[in-house]
Write a protein that holds these residues in place. Structure first.
Motif, PDB file in Angstrom:
ATOM      1  N   THR A 270       4.226   0.594  -3.788  1.00  0.00           N
ATOM      2  CA  THR A 270       4.504  -0.582  -4.604  1.00  0.00           C
ATOM      3  C   THR A 270       6.011  -0.677  -4.761  1.00  0.00           C
ATOM      4  N   THR A 271       6.573  -1.873  -4.503  1.00  0.00           N
ATOM      5  CA  THR A 271       8.010  -2.037  -4.724  1.00  0.00           C
ATOM      6  C   THR A 271       8.216  -3.172  -5.713  1.00  0.00           C
ATOM      7  N   GLY A 272       9.162  -2.968  -6.626  1.00  0.00           N
ATOM      8  CA  GLY A 272       9.446  -3.958  -7.662  1.00  0.00           C
ATOM      9  C   GLY A 272      10.895  -4.416  -7.588  1.00  0.00           C
ATOM     10  N   TYR A 273      11.066  -5.709  -7.726  1.00  0.00           N
ATOM     11  CA  TYR A 273      12.407  -6.316  -7.668  1.00  0.00           C
ATOM     12  C   TYR A 273      12.661  -7.117  -8.942  1.00  0.00           C
ATOM     13  N   ASP A 274      13.943  -7.239  -9.304  1.00  0.00           N
ATOM     14  CA  ASP A 274      14.257  -8.105 -10.438  1.00  0.00           C
ATOM     15  C   ASP A 274      14.475  -9.537  -9.947  1.00  0.00           C
ATOM     16  N   LEU A 275      14.844 -10.416 -10.864  1.00  0.00           N
ATOM     17  CA  LEU A 275      14.968 -11.833 -10.504  1.00  0.00           C
ATOM     18  C   LEU A 275      16.096 -12.086  -9.522  1.00  0.00           C
ATOM     19  N   MET A 276      17.058 -11.142  -9.470  1.00  0.00           N
ATOM     20  CA  MET A 276      18.160 -11.262  -8.524  1.00  0.00           C
ATOM     21  C   MET A 276      17.775 -10.754  -7.138  1.00  0.00           C
ATOM     22  N   GLY A 277      16.558 -10.196  -7.045  1.00  0.00           N
ATOM     23  CA  GLY A 277      16.131  -9.646  -5.762  1.00  0.00           C
ATOM     24  C   GLY A 277      16.559  -8.199  -5.556  1.00  0.00           C
ATOM     25  N   GLU A 278      17.131  -7.596  -6.602  1.00  0.00           N
ATOM     26  CA  GLU A 278      17.540  -6.187  -6.500  1.00  0.00           C
ATOM     27  C   GLU A 278      16.319  -5.294  -6.715  1.00  0.00           C
ATOM     28  N   LEU A 279      16.263  -4.231  -5.911  1.00  0.00           N
ATOM     29  CA  LEU A 279      15.172  -3.266  -6.046  1.00  0.00           C
ATOM     30  C   LEU A 279      15.269  -2.567  -7.407  1.00  0.00           C
ATOM     31  N   VAL A 280      14.168  -2.558  -8.155  1.00  0.00           N
ATOM     32  CA  VAL A 280      14.152  -1.916  -9.472  1.00  0.00           C
ATOM     33  C   VAL A 280      13.423  -0.577  -9.413  1.00  0.00           C
ATOM     34  N   PHE A 281      12.310  -0.556  -8.713  1.00  0.00           N
ATOM     35  CA  PHE A 281      11.573   0.706  -8.587  1.00  0.00           C
ATOM     36  C   PHE A 281      10.760   0.688  -7.305  1.00  0.00           C
ATOM     37  N   SER A 282      10.405   1.882  -6.852  1.00  0.00           N
ATOM     38  CA  SER A 282       9.382   1.966  -5.821  1.00  0.00           C
ATOM     39  C   SER A 282       8.431   3.084  -6.215  1.00  0.00           C
ATOM     40  N   SER A 283       7.203   2.931  -5.809  1.00  0.00           N
ATOM     41  CA  SER A 283       6.151   3.855  -6.205  1.00  0.00           C
ATOM     42  C   SER A 283       5.301   4.137  -4.983  1.00  0.00           C
ATOM     43  N   SER A 284       4.971   5.389  -4.787  1.00  0.00           N
ATOM     44  CA  SER A 284       4.149   5.755  -3.641  1.00  0.00           C
ATOM     45  C   SER A 284       2.969   6.591  -4.127  1.00  0.00           C
ATOM     46  N   SER A 285       1.774   6.117  -3.838  1.00  0.00           N
ATOM     47  CA  SER A 285       0.558   6.830  -4.262  1.00  0.00           C
ATOM     48  C   SER A 285      -0.171   7.335  -3.032  1.00  0.00           C
ATOM     49  N   THR A 286      -0.502   8.608  -3.014  1.00  0.00           N
ATOM     50  CA  THR A 286      -1.327   9.142  -1.935  1.00  0.00           C
ATOM     51  C   THR A 286      -2.748   9.300  -2.455  1.00  0.00           C
ATOM     52  N   LEU A 287      -3.662   8.569  -1.821  1.00  0.00           N
ATOM     53  CA  LEU A 287      -5.068   8.621  -2.215  1.00  0.00           C
ATOM     54  C   LEU A 287      -5.834   9.367  -1.124  1.00  0.00           C
ATOM     55  N   ILE A 288      -6.763  10.188  -1.550  1.00  0.00           N
ATOM     56  CA  ILE A 288      -7.480  11.030  -0.597  1.00  0.00           C
ATOM     57  C   ILE A 288      -8.973  10.730  -0.664  1.00  0.00           C
ATOM     58  N   ALA A 289      -9.545  10.441   0.485  1.00  0.00           N
ATOM     59  CA  ALA A 289     -10.982  10.171   0.555  1.00  0.00           C
ATOM     60  C   ALA A 289     -11.643  11.231   1.429  1.00  0.00           C
ATOM     61  N   PRO A 290     -12.798  11.733   0.995  1.00  0.00           N
ATOM     62  CA  PRO A 290     -13.541  12.659   1.840  1.00  0.00           C
ATOM     63  C   PRO A 290     -14.122  11.897   3.035  1.00  0.00           C
ATOM     64  N   GLU A 291     -14.408  12.570   4.092  1.00  0.00           N
ATOM     65  CA  GLU A 291     -14.956  11.942   5.311  1.00  0.00           C
ATOM     66  C   GLU A 291     -14.019  10.823   5.742  1.00  0.00           C
ATOM     67  N   LYS A 292     -14.608   9.647   6.050  1.00  0.00           N
ATOM     68  CA  LYS A 292     -13.750   8.530   6.438  1.00  0.00           C
ATOM     69  C   LYS A 292     -13.712   7.452   5.365  1.00  0.00           C
ATOM     70  N   GLY A 293     -13.945   7.894   4.122  1.00  0.00           N
ATOM     71  CA  GLY A 293     -13.878   6.941   3.030  1.00  0.00           C
ATOM     72  C   GLY A 293     -15.076   6.021   2.980  1.00  0.00           C
ATOM     73  N   GLU A 294     -16.168   6.447   3.606  1.00  0.00           N
ATOM     74  CA  GLU A 294     -17.355   5.606   3.562  1.00  0.00           C
ATOM     75  C   GLU A 294     -18.078   5.847   2.253  1.00  0.00           C
ATOM     76  N   ASN A 295     -18.748   4.816   1.781  1.00  0.00           N
ATOM     77  CA  ASN A 295     -19.492   4.967   0.536  1.00  0.00           C
ATOM     78  C   ASN A 295     -20.636   5.948   0.740  1.00  0.00           C
ATOM     79  N   VAL A 296     -20.804   6.849  -0.250  1.00  0.00           N
ATOM     80  CA  VAL A 296     -21.871   7.840  -0.141  1.00  0.00           C
ATOM     81  C   VAL A 296     -23.156   7.314  -0.768  1.00  0.00           C
TER      82      VAL A 296
END
Lengths: 132, 134
Positions: free
Chosen positions: A106-132
């Motif tokens: 996720t990247t966030g910018y202010d009204l001037m277009g300047e980068l304010v924050f970035s966020s990186s989430s690593t999500l882990i799914a068992p198998e291939k992420g298929e519904n069990v």
């Protein structure tokens, strides 16, 4: 189902004004004090920007890692435009067998277009992420 | 009280203790919009193989953030905050957030962070980069 074909998918940008009452509710729920500064992990809740083609939550999906980079302090009442993107999908054999990792940025910018924050989430799914 | 600028390598940060409960987890779901049933529905969480509901990783990370912001006050700003969720956190656990200074330059502190539960299992490890407001 999570696969490499999702890499590069991104949301439309969403413009958000950080309302004091929303931050207050977040701070009260987490049990942390706050002032005019937005608490560091609040930007982790900016998930309204839907990525077409990705449906969450997926059963068994867990949050493995979270990284934030702050380019400047956010204050109550600030406006940010943010978007979300699937940066990577990869497979690895872990202690629970075959796991699929997905890195959402996720990247966030202010009204001037300047980068304010970035966020990186690593999500882990068992198998291939298929519904069990 | 010790100022942020006085912290040196290997100094420990003030500890924060936290005991999550079901009510707080529900409130966090509402405040964050993360309604994944593994946090809210005990039966669902058991069927998913988790042995019962678990707290949101982001709720644990928020406690670590609170430890940092309480300690820094207005003398510092967080520039990086990275964590790895290593173990599940359940309602009723006692979680202790702690950290120490790994590196420092004139206006930057690098802190190693960890959160342990009452069984001494590490539930979270991480790193924070803090810019001292000189």
């Amino acid at each position: 189902m999570i696969g490499k074909e999702l890499i590069g998918l991104e949301s439309e940008p969403v413009l958000l004004k950080i309302r004091p009452e929303v931050v207050q509710r977040f701070a009260e729920a987490t049990g942390i004090p706050f002032d005019e500064r937005v608490p560091p992990t609040f930007v982790g809740t900016l998930m309204q920007a839907n990525i077409a083609g990705l449906e969450l939550p997926i059963i068994g999906l867990i949050h493995g890692e979270q990284k934030f980079t702050y380019y400047r302090q956010l204050y109550l009442g600030d406006s940010v435009t943010y978007k979300r993107r699937i940066n990577d999908v990869y497979e690895r054999v872990g202690k629970l067998g075959n796991m699929t990792f997905m890195v959402l940025e996720t990247t966030g910018y202010d009204l001037m277009g300047e980068l304010v924050f970035s966020s990186s989430s690593t999500l882990i799914a068992p198998e291939k992420g298929e519904n069990v | 009280m010790k100022r942020l600028v006085q912290y040196e390598v290997s100094d420990r940060l003030p500890v924060r203790k936290w005991v999550p409960n079901d009510i707080q987890i529900r409130q966090y779901a509402e405040a964050s919009g993360d309604f994944n049933p593994i946090h809210l529905d005990d039966n669902y969480a058991r069927l998913a193989g988790l042995g019962g509901v678990i707290a949101h990783g982001m709720l644990t990370m928020a406690q670590m953030a609170a430890m940092l912001t309480d300690w820094m006050g207005k003398e510092g700003e967080l520039s990086k905050f990275n964590v790895r969720f290593e173990h599940m956190v359940r309602p009723g656990d006692t979680i202790k957030c702690s950290g120490y200074i790994r590196e420092r330059s004139e206006n930057t502190l690098v802190c190693d962070l960890e959160a342990l539960n009452h069984k001494e299992e590490r539930v979270l490890s991480g790193l924070a980069l803090i810019t001292i407001q000189l």
